[in-house]
Design an enzyme around this catalytic site. Structure first.
Site, PDB file in Angstrom:
ATOM      1  N   HIS A  63       0.820  -1.227   0.000  1.00  0.00           N
ATOM      2  CA  HIS A  63       0.000   0.000   0.000  1.00  0.00           C
ATOM      3  C   HIS A  63       0.850   1.272   0.000  1.00  0.00           C
ATOM      4  CE1 HIS A  63       0.644  -0.268   4.410  1.00  0.00           C
ATOM      5  NE2 HIS A  63       0.457   1.034   4.410  1.00  0.00           N
ATOM      6  N   ASP A  64       2.077   1.184   0.489  1.00  0.00           N
ATOM      7  CA  ASP A  64       2.954   2.367   0.513  1.00  0.00           C
ATOM      8  C   ASP A  64       4.030   2.308  -0.566  1.00  0.00           C
ATOM      9  OD1 ASP A  64       1.874   4.056   2.408  1.00  0.00           O
ATOM     10  OD2 ASP A  64       2.976   3.154   4.091  1.00  0.00           O
ATOM     11  N   LYS A  92       6.073   5.298  -1.774  1.00  0.00           N
ATOM     12  CA  LYS A  92       7.142   5.926  -0.990  1.00  0.00           C
ATOM     13  C   LYS A  92       8.520   5.690  -1.619  1.00  0.00           C
ATOM     14  CE  LYS A  92       4.972   6.347   3.509  1.00  0.00           C
ATOM     15  NZ  LYS A  92       4.897   5.863   4.901  1.00  0.00           N
ATOM     16  N   HIS A 148       2.615  10.067  -2.080  1.00  0.00           N
ATOM     17  CA  HIS A 148       2.985   8.660  -2.265  1.00  0.00           C
ATOM     18  C   HIS A 148       1.811   7.771  -2.679  1.00  0.00           C
ATOM     19  CE1 HIS A 148       1.470   8.096   1.863  1.00  0.00           C
ATOM     20  NE2 HIS A 148       1.396   6.816   1.582  1.00  0.00           N
ATOM     21  N   HIS A 153      -5.839   4.744   0.326  1.00  0.00           N
ATOM     22  CA  HIS A 153      -5.681   4.316   1.718  1.00  0.00           C
ATOM     23  C   HIS A 153      -5.501   5.478   2.693  1.00  0.00           C
ATOM     24  CE1 HIS A 153      -1.279   4.508   0.841  1.00  0.00           C
ATOM     25  NE2 HIS A 153      -1.130   4.640   2.150  1.00  0.00           N
ATOM     26  N   HIS A 154      -5.315   6.718   2.184  1.00  0.00           N
ATOM     27  CA  HIS A 154      -5.288   7.881   3.084  1.00  0.00           C
ATOM     28  C   HIS A 154      -6.547   8.725   2.961  1.00  0.00           C
ATOM     29  CE1 HIS A 154      -1.369   7.504   4.954  1.00  0.00           C
ATOM     30  NE2 HIS A 154      -0.862   7.159   3.774  1.00  0.00           N
ATOM     31  N   ASP A 205      -3.567   0.706   8.955  1.00  0.00           N
ATOM     32  CA  ASP A 205      -2.412   1.595   8.766  1.00  0.00           C
ATOM     33  C   ASP A 205      -2.245   2.541   9.951  1.00  0.00           C
ATOM     34  OD1 ASP A 205      -0.315   2.920   7.492  1.00  0.00           O
ATOM     35  OD2 ASP A 205      -1.654   4.235   6.355  1.00  0.00           O
TER      36      ASP A 205
HETATM   37 FE   LIG Z   1       0.582   5.492   3.279  1.00  0.00          FE
END
Ligand SMILES: [Fe+2]
Length: 355
Positions: free
Chosen positions: A209-210, A213, A238, A262-263, A291
């Protein structure tokens, strides 16, 4: 054969299924050409292809199928017992139709048939029609489809695992965080009774999910002190970068959306699109909760990990505003119990697949 059954014979001979017509006691009145050909091909020594014999008695002493092991034979015997009960229910009028898929393997090939038993109108010599349709090609195709789906899932797992490993080489914190988030997310999904296929996709999405980054300079990611406003802006990119990386991959699950969203927050205060409520896919709402929980309890360059109670309090406080209330309830249902031992719920890909 009476005139009545001769007429029936002309009709049933046109069918590819193996058909027998039974009288009120289960006696075989007539069989069709396909039945006779099957009997010849399988070495059946039934006199007159069974016509004049009682079909129920034949089923109680099965000799038609030649399974190559005791397990197959016992399955065939169980099927025969079920068929006797099914035909009896047609004969006594308690059931209008009976169907059963069953194996009837030969030494040279595996075979499956669909048995259909239907009732004739009252008053006719024939009371019941028994039809055996060879569905082997369908069953083989089903088996191949299941096998191919499994291989495809394994391929996706390997691909996501390789991406996660690439992240880990550059940023061990993000890799560990993603694994932990994936474990919590799958556990939340299990509590919410998601199907195993959706759980599997959730596990894949949470594991990377990240991924966006990877575009953030390491000195910003690992800075011990406070970040400047421009640096925050870079970090917030990201999820969009992750979506850009993944959107060209034709996953079977909405992985790119999970990463992109997801944010996002239920009340529209999240980023990057400011989506609200159901505009955010369920998997992203689950990953968001997992998260936040893991981010709070984890050590960061700028602070030590906080207590579990702090993370639980954040989920309760944001329930229904920032976070999906059902997802929070599912998370709390096990995180409150296991506390700092939550990692015992860690699942592998294979476990997620078979959950
Ligand atoms: Fe994230």
């Amino acid at each position: 054969m009476s005139i009545q059954t001769e007429h029936y014979g002309a009709v049933i001979d046109a069918l590819t299924a193996h058909v027998a017509l039974l009288d009120e006691f289960g006696g075989i009145v007539a069989v069709n050409e396909a039945w006779r050909q099957f009997a010849d091909a399988n070495g059946s020594r039934l006199p007159n292809y069974g016509v004049g014999s009682n079909y129920l008695e034949m089923l109680r002493n099965p000799a038609g199928c030649t399974g190559d092991n005791s397990a197959t034979e016992s399955e065939e015997r169980r099927s025969a017992t079920t068929v006797v009960a099914g035909i009896s229910s047609i004969l006594d009028g308690s059931c209008p139709k009976f169907q059963l898929e069953y194996p009837c393997h030969a030494p040279w090939e595996e075979r499956w048939f669909l048995l259909t038993v239907t009732r004739f109108p009252p008053g006719a010599l024939v009371h019941v029609v028994v039809s055996h349709e060879n569905i082997t090609a369908l069953k083989v195709a089903e088996k191949q489809a299941v096998s191919q789906a499994k291989r495809l899932a394994e391929t996706f797992s390997s691909m996501v695992g390789a991406i996660a490993l690439a992240i880990e080489k550059r940023d061990p914190y993000t890799a560990g965080h993603q694994r932990q988030v994936a474990s919590i997310a799958v556990e939340i999904g299990r509590v919410m009774q998601l199907g195993k296929d959706q759980l599997f996709g959730l596990h894949l999405g949470a594991t990377i999910h990240d991924i966006g980054k990877i575009s953030i300079p390491a000195e910003i990611l690992n800075r011990p002190g406070a970040l400047s406003a421009p640096e925050f802006m870079i970090i917030r990119c990201h999820s969009g970068v992750g979506q850009e990386i993944l959107r060209g991959i034709n996953f079977l699950w909405p992985i790119a959306d999970m990463v992109w969203q997801h944010h996002e927050r239920m009340d529209g205060t999240g980023y990057p699109q400011g989506l609200k409520g159901d505009q955010i896919c369920l998997e992203a709402r689950i990953i968001a909760v997992a998260d936040v929980f893991d981010a709070i309890i984890s050590h960061r360059p700028y602070r030590p990990g906080l207590a579990i109670e702090v993370a639980l309090a954040e989920l309760r406080k944001g329930r229904g505003t920032l976070y999906d209330p059902e997802v929070v309830d599912a998370a709390l249902s096990f995180l409150e119990k296991v506390g700092s031992e939550w990692h015992r719920t860690h699942l592998t890909y294979a476990e997620a697949l078979s959950a």
